[in-house]
Design a protein around this motif. Sequence first.
Motif, PDB file in Angstrom:
ATOM      1  N   SER A 216      45.567  39.331  51.389  1.00 54.71           N
ATOM      2  CA  SER A 216      45.489  37.974  51.912  1.00 54.71           C
ATOM      3  C   SER A 216      45.716  36.934  50.808  1.00 54.71           C
ATOM      4  N   ALA A 217      46.289  35.808  51.205  1.00 54.89           N
ATOM      5  CA  ALA A 217      46.441  34.670  50.295  1.00 54.89           C
ATOM      6  C   ALA A 217      45.266  33.699  50.415  1.00 54.89           C
ATOM      7  N   ASP A 218      44.368  33.965  51.324  1.00 52.36           N
ATOM      8  CA  ASP A 218      43.197  33.115  51.540  1.00 52.36           C
ATOM      9  C   ASP A 218      42.181  33.353  50.427  1.00 52.36           C
ATOM     10  N   PRO A 219      41.806  32.320  49.694  1.00 50.98           N
ATOM     11  CA  PRO A 219      40.833  32.484  48.603  1.00 50.98           C
ATOM     12  C   PRO A 219      39.505  33.097  49.051  1.00 50.98           C
TER      13      PRO A 219
ATOM     14  N   SER B  55      36.954  40.405  48.663  1.00 46.48           N
ATOM     15  CA  SER B  55      37.452  41.685  48.153  1.00 46.48           C
ATOM     16  C   SER B  55      36.842  42.054  46.804  1.00 46.48           C
ATOM     17  N   ILE B  56      36.413  41.061  46.050  1.00 48.16           N
ATOM     18  CA  ILE B  56      35.812  41.369  44.741  1.00 48.16           C
ATOM     19  C   ILE B  56      34.289  41.308  44.743  1.00 48.16           C
ATOM     20  N   SER B  57      33.698  40.754  45.807  1.00 46.25           N
ATOM     21  CA  SER B  57      32.252  40.551  45.762  1.00 46.25           C
ATOM     22  C   SER B  57      31.449  41.310  46.814  1.00 46.25           C
ATOM     23  N   GLU B  58      32.094  41.783  47.855  1.00 45.42           N
ATOM     24  CA  GLU B  58      31.339  42.450  48.908  1.00 45.42           C
ATOM     25  C   GLU B  58      31.336  43.961  48.727  1.00 45.42           C
TER      26      GLU B  58
END
Length: 136
Positions: free
Chosen positions: A14-17, A23-26
Amino acid sequence: MIFSAAEFLKLCASADPQDMLRSISESASQDIWNELIKSHRSRWIDIAQNRTIPEDIVRFLASCDDSFVRAVIAEKRNIPLDLFFVLSRDDDEIVRRKIASNRKVPDEVLFFLTSDPVESVASVADYNWGLRSKMR
């Protein structure tokens, strides 16, 4: 929480911040991480960037043949102590430089890296050794 490998892959693409942050925190279950490792080698770097991956996944990625993935692992602050030692002896200078710049690197490893044969690694280690000396 990430509930499937497909969801993780979608977040990474995704391009959504907000998706990228997820993706990096959950976290995800061990089964999902295992599936991703087994079936999606091209996403190992994305997996390595996740802050919640379990220790066995960290260890697997720290020993993989992709130096970019190992470098991402070397940046993590919560890696097992023995991996600091292992990665400080990595064949790839970028991995060693990332370990030298890691704020959690043990003093013994940092001191070892001040003598690295690659000047850029030794310089980073020297700089960080100096910062630690000033803080004591």
